[in-house]
Design an enzyme around this catalytic site. Structure first.
Site, mmCIF file in Angstrom:
data_model
loop_
_atom_site.group_PDB
_atom_site.id
_atom_site.type_symbol
_atom_site.label_atom_id
_atom_site.label_comp_id
_atom_site.label_asym_id
_atom_site.label_seq_id
_atom_site.Cartn_x
_atom_site.Cartn_y
_atom_site.Cartn_z
ATOM 1 N N ARG A 96 -1.070 14.792 12.341
ATOM 2 C CA ARG A 96 0.297 14.719 11.285
ATOM 3 C C ARG A 96 0.728 15.984 10.529
ATOM 4 O O ARG A 96 -0.067 15.725 9.982
ATOM 5 C CB ARG A 96 -0.230 13.403 10.323
ATOM 6 N N ASP B 76 3.715 0.191 11.946
ATOM 7 C CA ASP B 76 2.930 0.009 11.289
ATOM 8 C C ASP B 76 2.361 -1.659 11.551
ATOM 9 O O ASP B 76 1.380 -1.745 11.191
ATOM 10 C CB ASP B 76 2.532 -0.485 9.858
ATOM 11 N N ILE C 254 2.618 18.456 8.673
ATOM 12 C CA ILE C 254 3.325 18.187 7.503
ATOM 13 C C ILE C 254 4.416 20.030 7.021
ATOM 14 O O ILE C 254 4.976 20.338 6.316
ATOM 15 C CB ILE C 254 2.567 18.344 6.496
ATOM 16 N N ARG D 70 -8.990 -0.396 4.177
ATOM 17 C CA ARG D 70 -8.041 0.897 3.829
ATOM 18 C C ARG D 70 -6.654 0.527 3.283
ATOM 19 O O ARG D 70 -6.870 0.718 2.370
ATOM 20 C CB ARG D 70 -7.763 2.064 4.692
ATOM 21 N N CYS E 38 -5.532 12.531 13.320
ATOM 22 C CA CYS E 38 -5.911 11.694 13.454
ATOM 23 C C CYS E 38 -6.107 10.884 14.697
ATOM 24 O O CYS E 38 -5.889 10.946 15.481
ATOM 25 C CB CYS E 38 -5.962 10.564 12.187
ATOM 26 N N LYS F 23 0.968 -0.984 0.006
ATOM 27 C CA LYS F 23 0.005 0.298 -0.255
ATOM 28 C C LYS F 23 0.992 1.515 -0.388
ATOM 29 O O LYS F 23 1.022 2.462 -0.874
ATOM 30 C CB LYS F 23 -0.868 0.280 1.504
ATOM 31 N N ASN F 24 1.645 1.692 1.122
ATOM 32 C CA ASN F 24 2.563 2.233 1.050
ATOM 33 C C ASN F 24 3.775 2.703 -0.114
ATOM 34 O O ASN F 24 4.341 3.708 -0.338
ATOM 35 C CB ASN F 24 3.546 2.576 2.626
HETATM 36 C C1 UD1 Z 1 3.704 6.831 6.476
HETATM 37 C C2 UD1 Z 1 2.597 5.703 6.289
HETATM 38 C C3 UD1 Z 1 2.328 5.073 7.304
HETATM 39 C C4 UD1 Z 1 3.756 4.740 8.166
HETATM 40 C C5 UD1 Z 1 4.618 6.202 8.638
HETATM 41 C C6 UD1 Z 1 5.756 5.958 9.450
HETATM 42 C C7 UD1 Z 1 2.062 6.182 4.054
HETATM 43 C C8 UD1 Z 1 0.665 5.844 3.659
HETATM 44 N N1 UD1 Z 1 2.109 6.001 5.388
HETATM 45 O O1 UD1 Z 1 3.236 7.600 7.064
HETATM 46 O O2 UD1 Z 1 2.042 4.419 7.101
HETATM 47 O O3 UD1 Z 1 3.816 4.480 9.875
HETATM 48 O O4 UD1 Z 1 4.712 6.500 7.401
HETATM 49 O O5 UD1 Z 1 6.469 5.127 9.223
HETATM 50 O O6 UD1 Z 1 3.317 5.800 3.246
HETATM 51 N N2 UD1 Z 1 6.063 14.419 11.175
HETATM 52 C C9 UD1 Z 1 5.969 15.935 11.511
HETATM 53 N N3 UD1 Z 1 6.477 16.909 10.514
HETATM 54 C C10 UD1 Z 1 6.112 16.477 9.125
HETATM 55 C C11 UD1 Z 1 5.863 14.796 8.565
HETATM 56 C C12 UD1 Z 1 6.600 13.571 9.149
HETATM 57 O O7 UD1 Z 1 6.172 15.823 12.294
HETATM 58 O O8 UD1 Z 1 6.443 16.996 8.578
HETATM 59 C C13 UD1 Z 1 5.887 13.588 12.147
HETATM 60 C C14 UD1 Z 1 4.729 12.500 12.137
HETATM 61 O O9 UD1 Z 1 3.585 13.368 12.995
HETATM 62 C C15 UD1 Z 1 5.288 11.443 12.513
HETATM 63 C C16 UD1 Z 1 6.592 11.443 12.215
HETATM 64 O O10 UD1 Z 1 7.439 12.069 11.764
HETATM 65 O O11 UD1 Z 1 5.261 11.463 14.584
HETATM 66 C C17 UD1 Z 1 6.666 10.283 11.108
HETATM 67 O O12 UD1 Z 1 5.733 10.663 10.466
HETATM 68 P P1 UD1 Z 1 6.028 9.959 8.390
HETATM 69 O O13 UD1 Z 1 7.187 9.041 8.751
HETATM 70 O O14 UD1 Z 1 5.924 11.169 7.742
HETATM 71 O O15 UD1 Z 1 5.291 9.406 8.226
HETATM 72 P P2 UD1 Z 1 4.197 9.485 6.903
HETATM 73 O O16 UD1 Z 1 4.681 9.853 5.719
HETATM 74 O O17 UD1 Z 1 2.501 10.267 7.424
#
Ligand code: UD1
Length: 416
Positions: free
Chosen positions: A121, A304, A123, A396, A116, A22-23
């Site tokens: 989360r 995950d 960005i 999902r 969520c 999926k990812n």
């Molecule tokens: C992706 C995966 C998700 C997995 C996660 C961590 C997909 C579709 N989803 O999510 O299944 O659980 O990686 O392996 O690939 N963070 C910030 N600022 C940012 C971005 C992230 O603070 O701009 C923090 C997040 O809140 C979280 C951590 O970094 O605590 C990890 O997030 P991230 O690696 O970005 O996860 P996703 O890409 O959302």
């Protein structure tokens, strides 16, 4: 509202084949926007997140169709750069469209994913990185508007190796002028997969899977046919489902290296695991023994798989400690496990588990994708009947979860 009805106590036994990850598939689908030519994504799972991403691509103006399990996307007719709120809300991973839209149109309008069920989360890392590449970003009432006259490669340092931010930077910079380097990039296998896919389209990306990625901008990308890597989280979930029922399984289409951290933990436990090319065999005849783990970015224990592993530990003899380091609020499955008789207490990012002999079936509610899968695993172990509500979360990420489990001997039905 669809539910799973599970009568626990059946040992799983048999063979299954794992779907594409999926990812990997989600950013790869976004990457189809970077060429006017046809892209074929082979063995693409028809899970809800893929369907949500297809809704977004349709809205942008792309054409797509499934031929069997192969997804064909053509972005020649793409002409919109806005992801409306209702589509963004369908899937928080819509943020992966940001890099692709900026690359394609030099502008994007998208909604920020809010809090969520696994916590906020943010960005900020995505936005900060895109600004470095020359993107102007403004935000009004949760809508983010990005535009750039041109994208120019730069050195970018990530404060945290965010998977999504690394993917957005790659997608945005692949057609930029000059070189982009990402320092402290995420090293997940899905990042390597995105690199291999884009390189098969003519991109020049090096170093994915390490903490420094180099992207040399190219003028254009062409179409491709690509098979994404197997889903390591689906594979891990079935290993854990088998372990919690004391069964045996042969899992095809998996890469054991990508979940070696789980395999080591299960082997230290009571499971016997062997691997052969893309097949993993697991046998678990005894009550599992407790173990502790902390989640972290790859190659550390994947967040995950935290919830599903906790389901196993709740019926493993002894005491375990689980530390969730990636997401701030990823223990929402705990209260349901406790309702089923588990002995778990949570303090901050730590969960303390004392194994019980067996769980008891009851009515529980999935509150997120992986936490929901954990409740299904708990139901497979439990005495009596378990009803798992809100299974749309589970769908999902798992295609026909109940059918795969039934094929292994589980007593599980989807009810309406
Ligand atoms: C992706 C995966 C998700 C997995 C996660 C961590 C997909 C579709 N989803 O999510 O299944 O659980 O990686 O392996 O690939 N963070 C910030 N600022 C940012 C971005 C992230 O603070 O701009 C923090 C997040 O809140 C979280 C951590 O970094 O605590 C990890 O997030 P991230 O690696 O970005 O996860 P996703 O890409 O959302």
């Amino acid at each position: 509202m669809e539910k799973y009805m599970i009568n626990g106590g059946r040992k799983l036994s048999g063979k299954i084949t794992i779907q594409s990850a999926k990812n990997s598939v989600l950013p790869i689908m976004a990457g189809a926007l970077l060429t006017d030519e046809q892209v074929v994504i082979k063995n693409c799972p028809k899970i809800k997140d893929v369907m949500s991403m297809l809704n977004i691509l349709s809205h942008i103006g792309c054409k797509w169709q499934f031929e069997g399990d192969n997804l064909i996307i053509n972005s020649l007719t793409a002409d919109k750069y806005v992801v409306p709120k209702e589509l963004a809300n369908e899937m928080r991973s819509s943020i992966f469209m940001l890099g692709a839209l900026i690359c394609r149109f030099k502008k994007a309008k998208i909604y920020a994913p809010g809090g969520c069920n696994i916590g906020l989360r943010p960005i900020d890392l995505h936005i900060k990185s895109l600004k470095k590449l020359g993107v102007n970003v403004s935000e009004v009432q949760g809508q983010i508007f990005c535009s750039a006259s041109s994208l120019v490669g730069k050195d970018i340092y990530l404060d945290f190796p965010s998977v999504g931010a690394t993917e957005n930077i790659i997608l945005a910079s692949v057609l930029a002028k000059g070189k982009t380097q990402i320092f402290n990039s995420a090293k997940e296998p899905e990042i390597v997969d995105l690199m291999n896919y884009l390189n098969s389209m003519g991109a020049k990306i090096y170093g994915a899977g390490t903490s420094t990625i180099l992207i040399e901008g190219v003028d254009r990308l062409h179409g491709t046919e690509y098979t994404p890597i197997p889903d390591r989280i689906e594979c891990g979930t079935f290993l854990l489902a088998t372990a919690i029922t004391g069964g045996e399984i042969e899992i095809h289409n998996c890469n054991a290296k990508n979940i070696s951290v789980l395999i080591h933990k299960l082997c230290d436990n009571t499971c016997k695991i062997t691997t052969n090319n893309d097949i993993i065999y697991l046998k678990n005849k005894l009550m599992s023994k407790s173990f502790s783990f902390s989640t972290g970015p790859y190659p550390l224990f994947p967040t995950d798989l935290q919830a599903q592993t906790m389901a196993l530990l709740s019926v493993s003899s002894g005491k375990s400690v689980v530390v969730e380091n990636v997401f701030e609020k990823r223990f929402s499955h705990v209260s349901s496990l406790i309702d089923m008789g588990a002995n778990i207490s949570v303090k901050g990012k730590r969960a303390y588990i004392s194994g019980v002999n067996r769980l008891n079936g009851t009515q529980v509610y999935a509150s997120d994708l992986r936490g929901g899968a954990a409740l299904v695993l708990a139901g497979l172990n439990a005495e009596g009947q378990t009803i798992v509500n809100n299974i749309s979360h589970i769908e999902r990420g798992y295609f026909e979860f109940e059918k795969k489990l039934s094929s292994l001997g589980a007593d599980i039905k989807k009810i309406y």
